[in-house]
Write an enzyme that holds these catalytic residues in place. Structure first.
Site, mmCIF file in Angstrom:
data_model
loop_
_atom_site.group_PDB
_atom_site.id
_atom_site.type_symbol
_atom_site.label_atom_id
_atom_site.label_comp_id
_atom_site.label_asym_id
_atom_site.label_seq_id
_atom_site.Cartn_x
_atom_site.Cartn_y
_atom_site.Cartn_z
ATOM 1 N N SER A 52 0.837 -1.201 0.000
ATOM 2 C CA SER A 52 0.000 0.000 0.000
ATOM 3 C C SER A 52 0.870 1.248 0.000
ATOM 4 O O SER A 52 0.613 2.204 -0.730
ATOM 5 C CB SER A 52 -0.933 0.012 1.212
ATOM 6 O OG SER A 52 -1.851 -1.058 1.155
ATOM 7 N N GLU A 53 1.897 1.255 0.855
ATOM 8 C CA GLU A 53 2.857 2.362 0.883
ATOM 9 C C GLU A 53 4.262 1.866 1.191
ATOM 10 O O GLU A 53 4.443 0.819 1.829
ATOM 11 C CB GLU A 53 2.468 3.419 1.925
ATOM 12 C CG GLU A 53 1.346 4.349 1.519
ATOM 13 C CD GLU A 53 0.007 3.923 2.076
ATOM 14 O OE1 GLU A 53 -1.019 4.278 1.483
ATOM 15 O OE2 GLU A 53 0.007 3.203 3.088
ATOM 16 N N THR A 54 5.227 2.654 0.754
ATOM 17 C CA THR A 54 6.635 2.481 1.096
ATOM 18 C C THR A 54 7.139 3.814 1.638
ATOM 19 O O THR A 54 6.819 4.865 1.085
ATOM 20 C CB THR A 54 7.457 2.059 -0.131
ATOM 21 O OG1 THR A 54 6.991 0.792 -0.600
ATOM 22 C CG2 THR A 54 8.935 1.946 0.199
ATOM 23 N N PHE A 70 5.251 6.931 -0.386
ATOM 24 C CA PHE A 70 4.762 6.679 -1.733
ATOM 25 C C PHE A 70 3.854 5.455 -1.750
ATOM 26 O O PHE A 70 4.155 4.433 -1.122
ATOM 27 C CB PHE A 70 5.927 6.413 -2.701
ATOM 28 C CG PHE A 70 6.692 7.642 -3.090
ATOM 29 C CD1 PHE A 70 6.511 8.222 -4.335
ATOM 30 C CD2 PHE A 70 7.606 8.223 -2.215
ATOM 31 C CE1 PHE A 70 7.224 9.359 -4.710
ATOM 32 C CE2 PHE A 70 8.314 9.353 -2.572
ATOM 33 C CZ PHE A 70 8.125 9.923 -3.826
ATOM 34 N N HIS A 81 -0.197 4.262 8.611
ATOM 35 C CA HIS A 81 0.642 3.106 8.953
ATOM 36 C C HIS A 81 2.108 3.331 8.568
ATOM 37 O O HIS A 81 3.005 2.860 9.280
ATOM 38 C CB HIS A 81 0.039 1.808 8.389
ATOM 39 C CG HIS A 81 0.505 1.365 7.059
ATOM 40 N ND1 HIS A 81 -0.014 1.855 5.884
ATOM 41 C CD2 HIS A 81 1.444 0.443 6.701
ATOM 42 C CE1 HIS A 81 0.584 1.260 4.859
ATOM 43 N NE2 HIS A 81 1.464 0.402 5.330
#
Length: 281
Positions: A52-54, A70, A81
């Site tokens: 979902s995100e980094t 991102f 999160h």
């Protein structure tokens, strides 16, 4: 250590956030030492991770760090999160830590009970949404919406539509219709946070799902920013105190988010490490 083209390798950790146990919650990759990376390279790494995100740690200083977040196709000013997970990776042995994000500075505190807490940026509650349109958007009858919780828009970096339904069965049955979605989203990145007072487990307060329809339907396992907006919504309706929200059950990533509905709002959850290594390419 260097990659195959002589470039310095990057430390990378994968953690599960808002998870009561490993291999649950929302997955996050945290990449450190990213000052030399430009936006295009960060975006490419986020696509490689495919979570979902980094989170990319650009700079670390005493008690704080500058971080960029991102998704697989865009940069976010704030996300919940990644904020908790990145702070945990960088500073879990401290009492608190500050992340400098595009949306502003966010303080994170580490509880003795294992819950990591953040004070999110200020939530802007927007206008109410028409129940008939919301029901059509969700593939439900208007009578299945919970009119104790008027549907409304909210922004905390990302843009959300908050909608309550009467039963867990209705929550599970949501089928997002792309036509009313595009009408409401107005070409933007609108995410749908739908909740019910019927939880999955008796010790929780609400069940919830977070869905977006952009190049196809996507469901997020645990969404700290949406739950911050939800806490602000509850507060505006006169609620207060500790609230527990369960999310992600429909997609096999059970998550638990702890909300302090107060001033300031706090959103918390537990973090579990899964993998540490290096990016060398």
């Amino acid at each position: 250590m260097t990659g195959p083209e002589g470039r310095a390798a990057l430390d990378c950790s994968i953690v599960d956030v808002f998870a009561e146990r490993p291999l649950a919650g929302n997955q996050l990759a945290v990449v450190r030492g990213c000052a030399r990376l430009d936006q295009a390279e960060m975006q490419a790494i986020a696509r490689e991770m495919n979570f979902s995100e980094t989170a990319f740690v650009v700079d670390e200083r005493h008690g704080e760090a500058s971080v960029r977040i991102f998704t697989t196709d865009r940069e976010l000013p704030f996300a919940g999160h990644p904020t908790l997970g990145t702070a945990w990776v960088l500073a879990r042995d401290r009492d608190s830590y500050v992340l400098d994000l595009a949306a502003g500075r966010v303080r994170v505190a580490f509880g003795a009970d294992g819950i990591v807490w953040m004070e999110p940026p200020e939530v802007a509650l927007g206008e109410a949404a028409d129940p008939e349109r919301v029901a059509a958007l969700l593939g439900l009858a208007a009578a299945e919406l919970d009119d104790r919780y008027p549907s409304r828009f909210a922004t905390v970096g990302p843009w959300f539509l908050l909608a309550g339904v009467k039963t867990l069965e209705a929550l599970r049955r949501i089928a997002v219709d792309p036509v009313p979605y595009r009408e409401l989203a107005l070409g933007g990145w609108l995410s749908l946070f739908v909740f019910s007072e019927e939880p999955y487990n008796e010790d929780a307060s609400f069940s919830a799902r977070m869905l977006t329809f952009h190049h196809g339907l996507h469901e997020d396992p645990a969404t700290g920013s949406a739950n911050a907006a939800f806490a602000a919504h509850l507060r505006s309706l006169g609620a207060g105190g500790r609230v527990v929200v369960e999310q992600g059950f429909e997609i096999g990533r059970p998550s638990r988010l702890y909300l302090e509905v107060a001033d300031p709002i706090r959103v918390g959850g537990k973090v579990h490490p899964v993998l540490t290594g290096t990016l060398a390419y």
